[in-house]
Motif scaffolding. Sequence first.
Motif, mmCIF file in Angstrom:
data_model
loop_
_atom_site.group_PDB
_atom_site.id
_atom_site.type_symbol
_atom_site.label_atom_id
_atom_site.label_comp_id
_atom_site.label_asym_id
_atom_site.label_seq_id
_atom_site.Cartn_x
_atom_site.Cartn_y
_atom_site.Cartn_z
ATOM 1 N N ILE A 52 0.836 -1.201 0.000
ATOM 2 C CA ILE A 52 0.000 0.000 0.000
ATOM 3 C C ILE A 52 0.873 1.253 0.000
ATOM 4 C CG2 ILE A 52 -1.728 1.329 1.274
ATOM 5 C CD1 ILE A 52 -2.844 -1.177 -0.056
ATOM 6 N N ALA A 53 1.947 1.249 0.786
ATOM 7 C CA ALA A 53 2.856 2.396 0.809
ATOM 8 C C ALA A 53 3.447 2.643 -0.573
ATOM 9 C CB ALA A 53 3.966 2.166 1.832
ATOM 10 N N ASN A 54 3.806 1.570 -1.261
ATOM 11 C CA ASN A 54 4.357 1.675 -2.610
ATOM 12 C C ASN A 54 3.354 2.299 -3.570
ATOM 13 O OD1 ASN A 54 6.337 0.862 -4.801
ATOM 14 N ND2 ASN A 54 4.562 -0.371 -5.404
ATOM 15 N N LEU A 71 -2.275 5.576 4.569
ATOM 16 C CA LEU A 71 -1.782 4.215 4.804
ATOM 17 C C LEU A 71 -2.452 3.606 6.029
ATOM 18 C CD1 LEU A 71 0.275 1.893 4.270
ATOM 19 C CD2 LEU A 71 1.852 3.117 5.774
ATOM 20 N N ASN A 72 -2.479 4.343 7.121
ATOM 21 C CA ASN A 72 -3.055 3.824 8.357
ATOM 22 C C ASN A 72 -4.527 3.472 8.197
ATOM 23 O OD1 ASN A 72 -0.638 4.078 9.735
ATOM 24 N ND2 ASN A 72 -1.091 6.126 10.497
ATOM 25 N N ALA A 73 -5.255 4.263 7.399
ATOM 26 C CA ALA A 73 -6.675 3.992 7.193
ATOM 27 C C ALA A 73 -6.885 2.754 6.336
ATOM 28 C CB ALA A 73 -7.344 5.200 6.541
ATOM 29 N N VAL A 75 -4.798 0.138 5.766
ATOM 30 C CA VAL A 75 -4.346 -1.145 6.334
ATOM 31 C C VAL A 75 -4.999 -1.439 7.680
ATOM 32 C CG1 VAL A 75 -2.130 -0.923 5.149
ATOM 33 C CG2 VAL A 75 -2.309 -0.201 7.535
ATOM 34 N N SER A 76 -5.974 -0.644 8.072
ATOM 35 C CA SER A 76 -6.627 -0.834 9.371
ATOM 36 C C SER A 76 -7.353 -2.169 9.434
ATOM 37 C CB SER A 76 -7.622 0.298 9.634
ATOM 38 O OG SER A 76 -8.733 0.200 8.755
ATOM 39 N N ARG A 77 -7.555 -2.661 10.638
ATOM 40 C CA ARG A 77 -8.283 -3.912 10.839
ATOM 41 C C ARG A 77 -9.683 -3.819 10.234
ATOM 42 N NH1 ARG A 77 -5.826 -6.793 10.927
ATOM 43 N NH2 ARG A 77 -4.739 -7.132 12.875
ATOM 44 N N GLU A 78 -10.320 -2.678 10.383
ATOM 45 C CA GLU A 78 -11.671 -2.475 9.862
ATOM 46 C C GLU A 78 -11.687 -2.629 8.339
ATOM 47 O OE1 GLU A 78 -15.047 0.756 10.933
ATOM 48 O OE2 GLU A 78 -13.243 1.603 10.051
ATOM 49 N N MET A 79 -10.714 -2.019 7.662
ATOM 50 C CA MET A 79 -10.667 -2.087 6.206
ATOM 51 C C MET A 79 -10.357 -3.507 5.743
ATOM 52 S SD MET A 79 -11.144 -0.300 3.465
ATOM 53 C CE MET A 79 -10.913 1.433 3.946
ATOM 54 N N CYS A 80 -9.429 -4.180 6.432
ATOM 55 C CA CYS A 80 -9.105 -5.562 6.070
ATOM 56 C C CYS A 80 -10.332 -6.461 6.209
ATOM 57 C CB CYS A 80 -7.965 -6.090 6.935
ATOM 58 S SG CYS A 80 -6.346 -5.381 6.553
ATOM 59 N N ALA A 81 -11.117 -6.242 7.258
ATOM 60 C CA ALA A 81 -12.327 -7.039 7.459
ATOM 61 C C ALA A 81 -13.352 -6.756 6.364
ATOM 62 C CB ALA A 81 -12.927 -6.745 8.839
ATOM 63 N N GLU A 82 -13.429 -5.511 5.930
ATOM 64 C CA GLU A 82 -14.340 -5.141 4.840
ATOM 65 C C GLU A 82 -13.947 -5.863 3.550
ATOM 66 O OE1 GLU A 82 -15.472 -1.089 2.396
ATOM 67 O OE2 GLU A 82 -15.144 -0.927 4.569
ATOM 68 N N VAL A 83 -12.647 -5.904 3.287
ATOM 69 C CA VAL A 83 -12.144 -6.633 2.117
ATOM 70 C C VAL A 83 -12.485 -8.119 2.244
ATOM 71 C CG1 VAL A 83 -10.039 -7.413 0.948
ATOM 72 C CG2 VAL A 83 -10.304 -5.001 1.560
ATOM 73 N N GLY A 148 -9.073 7.479 3.867
ATOM 74 C CA GLY A 148 -7.990 8.011 4.681
ATOM 75 C C GLY A 148 -7.618 9.447 4.380
ATOM 76 N N LYS A 149 -8.247 10.040 3.359
ATOM 77 C CA LYS A 149 -7.908 11.446 3.057
ATOM 78 C C LYS A 149 -8.408 12.382 4.159
ATOM 79 C CE LYS A 149 -7.364 11.275 -1.951
ATOM 80 N NZ LYS A 149 -7.851 11.757 -3.261
#
Length: 220
Positions: A52-54, A71-73, A75-83, A148-149
């Motif tokens: 994601i950083a790349n 980045l923090n938004a 890779v968050s646990r919430e976003m990963c769970a949504e995916v 994350g913006k």
Amino acid sequence: MSDDTRAWLEATGFTVRDEEMWLAALTHGSMGEKRDYERLEFLGDRVLGLSIANWLYRQSTAPEGKLAQRLNAIVSREMCAEVARGIGLPAHIRISKQAHADGGRNSDNILGDVVESLLGAQYLDNGFEASREVVELLFRPALESGAGKAKHPKSALQEWAAGNQRKPPEYEIIERSGPDHAMTFTVRVRVHRVGEAEGTASSKGEAEKAAAKEFMEKYG
């Protein structure tokens, strides 16, 4: 590994070579098996962050602070769970009957961990470039939506308190409930001589975020 699970993995974008490793990536600790997803999740967390950083670095001229915020938004646990829910992961997690009954199959923490464990397996089985491609495929909606913006609620509250010459916000866990693998946290945030608000989520960090957001909606 069942034919159905292998087909699902490959349709999702992964390339399965070492079946035992991929089976471990989908196995929750409650199964009591020799291998589960924890070590792969540790590795996949780093694969996700670098990928994601790349992408953010290549696609944006934003300063470091803004890049870190996004980045923090993402890779968050919430976003990963949504995916995880978006790709139909819950049905393929190997979890005990008790953990399933306790809501583990729909836990943000478990779903997020398994997404990362799958990325760890992809990295070990196919290399970083193949892993990066899968990350960009799975997280493209978040990347392209501008996730994350907006400023993180805790950062916004911190700045609001400083700007209004108040003491820094104080966060306190006021309730924990549920089994260890499907814990729910309720957090209270207080700003001296202003007020307080509460937030509930499946992790301490997300509960703090929810409390800060609620506070800003009430007092900001």
